[in-house]
Design a protein around this motif. Structure first.
Motif, PDB file in Angstrom:
ATOM      1  N   PRO A 261       0.814  -1.232   0.000  1.00 47.03           N
ATOM      2  CA  PRO A 261       0.000   0.000   0.000  1.00 47.03           C
ATOM      3  C   PRO A 261       0.839   1.269   0.000  1.00 47.03           C
ATOM      4  O   PRO A 261       1.703   1.457   0.867  1.00 47.03           O
ATOM      5  CB  PRO A 261      -0.819  -0.114   1.295  1.00 47.03           C
ATOM      6  N   ARG A 262       0.580   2.142  -0.949  1.00 50.61           N
ATOM      7  CA  ARG A 262       1.246   3.444  -0.965  1.00 50.61           C
ATOM      8  C   ARG A 262       0.737   4.338   0.167  1.00 50.61           C
ATOM      9  O   ARG A 262       1.403   5.293   0.557  1.00 50.61           O
ATOM     10  CB  ARG A 262       1.042   4.126  -2.312  1.00 50.61           C
ATOM     11  N   GLN A 263      -0.455   4.012   0.708  1.00 49.26           N
ATOM     12  CA  GLN A 263      -0.980   4.775   1.834  1.00 49.26           C
ATOM     13  C   GLN A 263      -0.069   4.659   3.058  1.00 49.26           C
ATOM     14  O   GLN A 263       0.081   5.616   3.823  1.00 49.26           O
ATOM     15  CB  GLN A 263      -2.396   4.298   2.194  1.00 49.26           C
ATOM     16  N   LEU A 264       0.543   3.483   3.235  1.00 45.94           N
ATOM     17  CA  LEU A 264       1.461   3.296   4.353  1.00 45.94           C
ATOM     18  C   LEU A 264       2.682   4.188   4.199  1.00 45.94           C
ATOM     19  O   LEU A 264       3.177   4.754   5.182  1.00 45.94           O
ATOM     20  CB  LEU A 264       1.889   1.827   4.439  1.00 45.94           C
ATOM     21  N   MET A 265       3.164   4.339   2.963  1.00 43.55           N
ATOM     22  CA  MET A 265       4.299   5.219   2.726  1.00 43.55           C
ATOM     23  C   MET A 265       3.919   6.668   3.016  1.00 43.55           C
ATOM     24  O   MET A 265       4.725   7.428   3.572  1.00 43.55           O
ATOM     25  CB  MET A 265       4.782   5.086   1.274  1.00 43.55           C
ATOM     26  N   ALA A 266       2.710   7.060   2.656  1.00 41.72           N
ATOM     27  CA  ALA A 266       2.262   8.430   2.918  1.00 41.72           C
ATOM     28  C   ALA A 266       2.162   8.686   4.413  1.00 41.72           C
ATOM     29  O   ALA A 266       2.554   9.750   4.907  1.00 41.72           O
ATOM     30  CB  ALA A 266       0.913   8.680   2.241  1.00 41.72           C
ATOM     31  N   PHE A 267       1.650   7.707   5.157  1.00 40.56           N
ATOM     32  CA  PHE A 267       1.543   7.843   6.605  1.00 40.56           C
ATOM     33  C   PHE A 267       2.927   7.977   7.233  1.00 40.56           C
ATOM     34  O   PHE A 267       3.161   8.852   8.083  1.00 40.56           O
ATOM     35  CB  PHE A 267       0.816   6.630   7.184  1.00 40.56           C
ATOM     36  N   THR A 268       3.851   7.108   6.805  1.00 34.92           N
ATOM     37  CA  THR A 268       5.212   7.154   7.346  1.00 34.92           C
ATOM     38  C   THR A 268       5.909   8.458   6.962  1.00 34.92           C
ATOM     39  O   THR A 268       6.632   9.048   7.769  1.00 34.92           O
ATOM     40  CB  THR A 268       6.031   5.960   6.832  1.00 34.92           C
ATOM     41  N   GLY A 269       5.674   8.925   5.732  1.00 35.81           N
ATOM     42  CA  GLY A 269       6.270  10.181   5.301  1.00 35.81           C
ATOM     43  C   GLY A 269       5.767  11.360   6.107  1.00 35.81           C
ATOM     44  O   GLY A 269       6.541  12.236   6.506  1.00 35.81           O
TER      45      GLY A 269
ATOM     46  N   ARG B 123      -6.498   5.407 -10.763  1.00 41.01           N
ATOM     47  CA  ARG B 123      -5.718   5.831  -9.610  1.00 41.01           C
ATOM     48  C   ARG B 123      -6.585   6.466  -8.523  1.00 41.01           C
ATOM     49  O   ARG B 123      -6.211   6.455  -7.344  1.00 41.01           O
ATOM     50  CB  ARG B 123      -4.642   6.835 -10.042  1.00 41.01           C
ATOM     51  N   LEU B 124      -7.712   7.039  -8.891  1.00 42.37           N
ATOM     52  CA  LEU B 124      -8.573   7.693  -7.907  1.00 42.37           C
ATOM     53  C   LEU B 124      -9.416   6.705  -7.110  1.00 42.37           C
ATOM     54  O   LEU B 124      -9.993   7.082  -6.085  1.00 42.37           O
ATOM     55  CB  LEU B 124      -9.501   8.696  -8.601  1.00 42.37           C
ATOM     56  N   GLN B 125      -9.490   5.458  -7.567  1.00 45.36           N
ATOM     57  CA  GLN B 125     -10.316   4.483  -6.868  1.00 45.36           C
ATOM     58  C   GLN B 125      -9.785   4.218  -5.461  1.00 45.36           C
ATOM     59  O   GLN B 125      -8.576   4.040  -5.277  1.00 45.36           O
ATOM     60  CB  GLN B 125     -10.359   3.160  -7.635  1.00 45.36           C
ATOM     61  N   PRO B 126     -10.663   4.205  -4.452  1.00 42.58           N
ATOM     62  CA  PRO B 126     -10.217   3.928  -3.078  1.00 42.58           C
ATOM     63  C   PRO B 126      -9.511   2.580  -2.944  1.00 42.58           C
ATOM     64  O   PRO B 126      -8.579   2.435  -2.168  1.00 42.58           O
ATOM     65  CB  PRO B 126     -11.532   3.948  -2.279  1.00 42.58           C
ATOM     66  N   LEU B 127      -9.967   1.590  -3.708  1.00 47.96           N
ATOM     67  CA  LEU B 127      -9.342   0.264  -3.684  1.00 47.96           C
ATOM     68  C   LEU B 127      -8.832  -0.042  -5.085  1.00 47.96           C
ATOM     69  O   LEU B 127      -9.455  -0.775  -5.846  1.00 47.96           O
ATOM     70  CB  LEU B 127     -10.343  -0.800  -3.216  1.00 47.96           C
ATOM     71  N   GLY B 128      -7.705   0.551  -5.434  1.00 48.85           N
ATOM     72  CA  GLY B 128      -7.176   0.392  -6.771  1.00 48.85           C
ATOM     73  C   GLY B 128      -6.299  -0.839  -6.907  1.00 48.85           C
ATOM     74  O   GLY B 128      -5.809  -1.396  -5.930  1.00 48.85           O
ATOM     75  N   THR B 129      -6.104  -1.278  -8.152  1.00 47.98           N
ATOM     76  CA  THR B 129      -5.228  -2.410  -8.446  1.00 47.98           C
ATOM     77  C   THR B 129      -3.923  -1.841  -9.012  1.00 47.98           C
ATOM     78  O   THR B 129      -3.661  -1.922 -10.204  1.00 47.98           O
ATOM     79  CB  THR B 129      -5.894  -3.364  -9.451  1.00 47.98           C
ATOM     80  N   ASN B 130      -3.103  -1.274  -8.138  1.00 48.86           N
ATOM     81  CA  ASN B 130      -1.899  -0.572  -8.562  1.00 48.86           C
ATOM     82  C   ASN B 130      -0.922  -1.497  -9.286  1.00 48.86           C
ATOM     83  O   ASN B 130      -0.445  -1.179 -10.379  1.00 48.86           O
ATOM     84  CB  ASN B 130      -1.228   0.058  -7.341  1.00 48.86           C
ATOM     85  N   LEU B 131      -0.625  -2.643  -8.707  1.00 45.27           N
ATOM     86  CA  LEU B 131       0.341  -3.568  -9.297  1.00 45.27           C
ATOM     87  C   LEU B 131      -0.147  -4.091 -10.641  1.00 45.27           C
ATOM     88  O   LEU B 131       0.610  -4.121 -11.622  1.00 45.27           O
ATOM     89  CB  LEU B 131       0.606  -4.725  -8.335  1.00 45.27           C
TER      90      LEU B 131
END
Length: 228
Positions: A69-77, A140-148
């Motif tokens: 999850p990129r959200q985890l990176m945003a939180f840590t940042g 990319r705007l989807q809350p549950l996106g399939t990034n990979l």
């Protein structure tokens, strides 16, 4: 294309594979009790200065390249560097992870997948041929996106890479902003998070409807030109 050029083009993909292998070995050799809790990463990274930023970017690149999850990176940042710097660094890490995944897809998987599923790849290429920017932005705007999955599929096509990265960067910001706020200590209630997620869905629907209308108009124009 010369043999040297082909081998050089595969270098980023091979490098990523090597880095991922090292990461897996390191994680396998660690015990959970020795891992640093997420709450402490902010202080560790912030106190490390420039090396901490480099470590954050490398870890974020590797993590997001394999679908974490990129959200985890945003939180840590947000936790380590504050709202705006944390958001900027985490988005950069997510985009670099995106780039590496696409390179792996293009240089290691593309030829094989195209040979095995030519009809599917041709259909995917036609789907992304027009309005590439808006279509990627919707995903990319989807809350549950399939990034990979999105990144892997892009590597199988010849779509505009510049539009893909630009749409990804813009589409990453809203959700990552919320988690950077949380990491920076700004209280964001569940109701607000729900409103933001709902707004993103509505924006995606609005853009999708616009795309559909454009597609209908394009088909109508082609049909009219054919009859003339």
């Amino acid at each position: 294309m010369s043999r040297f050029t082909r081998q050089f083009g595969r270098l980023p993909a091979l490098l990523l594979s090597l880095l991922l292998l090292v990461l897996i070995i390191v994680l396998a050799a660690s015990v959970p009790e020795e891992w640093i809790p997420v709450q402490q990463w902010g202080a560790v990274l912030e106190s490390a200065g420039i090396p901490g930023i480099v470590l954050f970017l490398l870890a974020g690149t590797l993590a997001t390249s394999v679908g974490l999850p990129r959200q985890l990176m945003a939180f840590t940042g947000g936790l380590a560097y504050g709202l705006l710097p944390g958001l900027a660094l985490s988005v950069c890490a997510a985009l670099m992870g995106c780039h590496l995944t696409v390179q792996v897809s293009r240089h290691l998987l593309r030829a094989r997948i195209r040979r095995r599923y030519p009809a599917v790849i041709a259909k995917l290429s036609r789907l992304l041929q027009h309005d590439t920017f808006v279509k990627i932005l919707i995903l990319r705007l989807q809350p549950l996106g399939t990034n990979l999955l999105t990144n892997l599929c892009i590597g199988f096509t010849d779509v505009s890479y510049r539009q893909f990265l630009l749409a990804s960067g813009i589409g990453y910001v809203p959700q990552m902003l919320v988690f950077a706020l949380l990491g920076a200590g700004v209280r964001v209630g569940e109701e607000m998070q729900g409103l933001i997620s709902g707004a993103l869905v509505l924006i995606s629907v609005f853009l999708a409807v616009g795309l559909y209308l454009q597609h209908r108009q394009r088909q109508k124009s082609v049909f009219t030109d054919t009859n003339d």
